[in-house]
Motif scaffolding. Structure first.
Motif, short mmCIF file in Angstrom:
data_model
loop_
_atom_site.label_atom_id
_atom_site.label_comp_id
_atom_site.label_asym_id
_atom_site.label_seq_id
_atom_site.Cartn_x
_atom_site.Cartn_y
_atom_site.Cartn_z
N GLY A 90 0.79 -1.23 0.00
CA GLY A 90 0.00 0.00 0.00
C GLY A 90 0.81 1.26 0.00
N ALA A 91 2.12 1.17 0.23
CA ALA A 91 2.97 2.36 0.25
C ALA A 91 3.20 2.86 -1.17
CB ALA A 91 4.30 2.05 0.93
N ALA A 92 3.29 4.19 -1.32
CA ALA A 92 3.54 4.79 -2.63
C ALA A 92 4.97 4.52 -3.09
CB ALA A 92 3.29 6.29 -2.57
N LEU A 93 5.13 4.25 -4.39
CA LEU A 93 6.47 4.11 -4.94
C LEU A 93 7.18 5.46 -4.90
CD1 LEU A 93 5.33 1.38 -5.94
CD2 LEU A 93 6.65 1.73 -8.02
N PRO A 94 8.49 5.47 -4.63
CA PRO A 94 9.20 6.75 -4.50
C PRO A 94 9.15 7.60 -5.77
CG PRO A 94 10.51 4.95 -3.59
CD PRO A 94 9.34 4.32 -4.28
N SER A 95 9.22 6.97 -6.95
CA SER A 95 9.18 7.72 -8.20
C SER A 95 8.94 6.74 -9.34
CB SER A 95 10.48 8.48 -8.43
OG SER A 95 11.52 7.57 -8.76
N ASP A 96 8.83 7.30 -10.55
CA ASP A 96 8.64 6.46 -11.74
C ASP A 96 9.88 5.65 -12.07
OD1 ASP A 96 6.10 7.45 -12.00
OD2 ASP A 96 6.64 8.99 -13.48
N ASN A 97 11.01 5.99 -11.44
CA ASN A 97 12.25 5.25 -11.71
C ASN A 97 12.19 3.81 -11.19
OD1 ASN A 97 13.40 7.52 -12.88
ND2 ASN A 97 14.22 8.25 -10.92
N PHE A 98 11.27 3.56 -10.24
CA PHE A 98 11.15 2.23 -9.66
C PHE A 98 10.17 1.42 -10.50
CE2 PHE A 98 12.96 4.77 -6.38
CZ PHE A 98 13.79 3.91 -5.66
N PHE A 99 10.69 0.37 -11.13
CA PHE A 99 9.92 -0.31 -12.18
C PHE A 99 9.22 -1.57 -11.68
CE2 PHE A 99 13.43 -3.13 -12.04
CZ PHE A 99 13.14 -4.28 -12.75
N ALA A 100 9.62 -2.08 -10.50
CA ALA A 100 9.02 -3.32 -10.01
C ALA A 100 9.23 -3.43 -8.50
CB ALA A 100 9.63 -4.53 -10.71
N VAL A 101 8.43 -4.33 -7.90
CA VAL A 101 8.60 -4.66 -6.48
C VAL A 101 8.84 -6.16 -6.39
CG1 VAL A 101 7.48 -4.80 -4.21
CG2 VAL A 101 7.16 -2.76 -5.64
N VAL A 102 9.95 -6.51 -5.72
CA VAL A 102 10.25 -7.92 -5.53
C VAL A 102 9.80 -8.32 -4.13
CG1 VAL A 102 12.62 -7.43 -4.75
CG2 VAL A 102 12.05 -9.70 -5.64
N LYS A 103 9.14 -9.45 -4.01
CA LYS A 103 8.63 -9.90 -2.71
C LYS A 103 9.77 -10.20 -1.76
CE LYS A 103 6.17 -13.22 -4.51
NZ LYS A 103 5.22 -14.36 -4.61
N ILE A 104 9.52 -9.94 -0.48
CA ILE A 104 10.57 -10.10 0.53
C ILE A 104 11.06 -11.54 0.60
CG2 ILE A 104 8.99 -10.55 2.48
CD1 ILE A 104 10.84 -8.68 4.14
N GLU A 105 10.18 -12.50 0.30
CA GLU A 105 10.58 -13.91 0.37
C GLU A 105 11.40 -14.35 -0.84
OE1 GLU A 105 6.03 -14.03 -0.50
OE2 GLU A 105 7.47 -12.74 0.55
N ASP A 106 11.51 -13.47 -1.86
CA ASP A 106 12.26 -13.82 -3.07
C ASP A 106 13.67 -13.25 -3.09
OD1 ASP A 106 10.12 -15.25 -3.98
OD2 ASP A 106 9.36 -13.66 -5.28
N VAL A 107 14.09 -12.64 -1.96
CA VAL A 107 15.45 -12.10 -1.87
C VAL A 107 16.10 -12.59 -0.58
CG1 VAL A 107 14.78 -10.03 -3.15
CG2 VAL A 107 14.77 -9.99 -0.65
N LYS A 108 17.39 -12.42 -0.51
CA LYS A 108 18.12 -12.69 0.73
C LYS A 108 18.55 -11.36 1.32
CE LYS A 108 22.03 -15.23 2.70
NZ LYS A 108 23.18 -16.14 2.44
#
Length: 282
Positions: A90-108
């Motif tokens: 639900g949080a707003a993306l910082p800017s248009d430069n951010f192209f995707a959100v990766v789920k927390i469980e898909d990163v280390k």
């Protein structure tokens, strides 16, 4: 007074919280987009695409992470200085430069002193886990057509868009009357020989109110044409749009409703139906 005249149905404004069951008299149009901004559909990390300029399949990428953005947080220029920002649903993306959100469980997630970092194993697709502005409703979109009966689920969308009042058709006012000298009030404790309690009047009143009509209960009408006609006139004088009465439409000497209506100039559309019970209906 010509009681056979058609009644006009006016409109009125109601508050949204009192609108369930009412009929819209005009279309409802969205004055804004919903959601109003691009936001994260997941708890995870918003990524800038420049992270992957020289990325090759199968190569791990380690990126420093900016401050966490929660739903309702104001975005600052500081977040744009990072290639990855921790972000909540639900949080707003910082800017248009951010192209995707990766789920927390898909990163280390790793720590380098006070600096949080994440290790990425693959490149997400463009727009992944992002809810775009206007994805639910666009500005200028027709939300509900005129004639729609407002349901509970409509309240959710309308409140989301800040719509607090609706123009609806005025409640149709239905007058209910019960005929029969054998009838007594349903609250009567002790019946005299030949008497029965008036149950249909109370039933119709409660049923119609449950279906969002305004109800005028005219009570019990004596078995006389004049009394019936006077009750009918009174109901329309008090603003009734529709008059429903029970009893006195069969073929007995006390079945006076048809002649009473014909004397007032009413049109009889049908009298009796091949149904059981209920054959003597008019």
């Amino acid at each position: 007074m010509d009681i056979a005249n058609k009644q006009s149905i006016d409109t009125e404004i109601v508050e949204l919280e009192n609108s369930v069951g009412r009929i819209l008299s005009e279309a409802v149009i969205s004055s804004e987009a919903s959601p109003p901004f691009d936001n994260s559909a997941m708890d995870g990390f918003a990524l800038q695409e420049s992270i992957f300029i020289n990325w090759r399949e199968g190569v791990e990428v380690t990126v420093s992470v900016g401050d966490c953005l929660a739903a309702g947080d104001r975005v600052s220029d500081k977040q744009n200085n990072y290639l990855a920002v921790e972000i909540m649903t639900g949080a707003a993306l910082p800017s248009d430069n951010f192209f995707a959100v990766v789920k927390i469980e898909d990163v280390k997630v790793v720590s380098d002193g006070d600096q949080k970092k994440i290790i990425l194993y693959s490149k997400p697709s463009y727009g992944e886990n992002i809810r775009r502005a206007g994805e639910d409703f666009k500005e200028g979109q027709i939300l509900l057509e005129a004639g729609t009966q407002i349901q509970h689920q409509h309240i959710l969308a309308l409140a989301t868009l800040g719509i607090s009042q609706l123009r609806v058709v005025r409640k149709i006012k239905i007058a209910v009357a019960s005929t029969g000298k054998e009838l007594v009030d349903c609250k009567t404790k002790k019946l005299q020989p030949g008497q029965i309690r008036n149950s249909t009047g109370l039933y119709l009143e409660s049923y119609l109110r449950d279906h969002f009509f305004s109800v005028l209960n005219m009570g019990i009408v004596a078995d006389q044409i004049e009394n019936y006609q006077n009750t009918l006139r009174q109901a329309f004088d008090e603003g009734a749009d529709l008059f429903i009465s029970t009893g006195a439409v069969s073929m007995g000497i006390y079945d006076f409703v048809r002649p009473a209506l014909e004397q007032l100039g009413a049109d009889i559309h049908f009298h009796k139906c091949a149904i059981r019970p209920g054959k003597p209906i008019l």
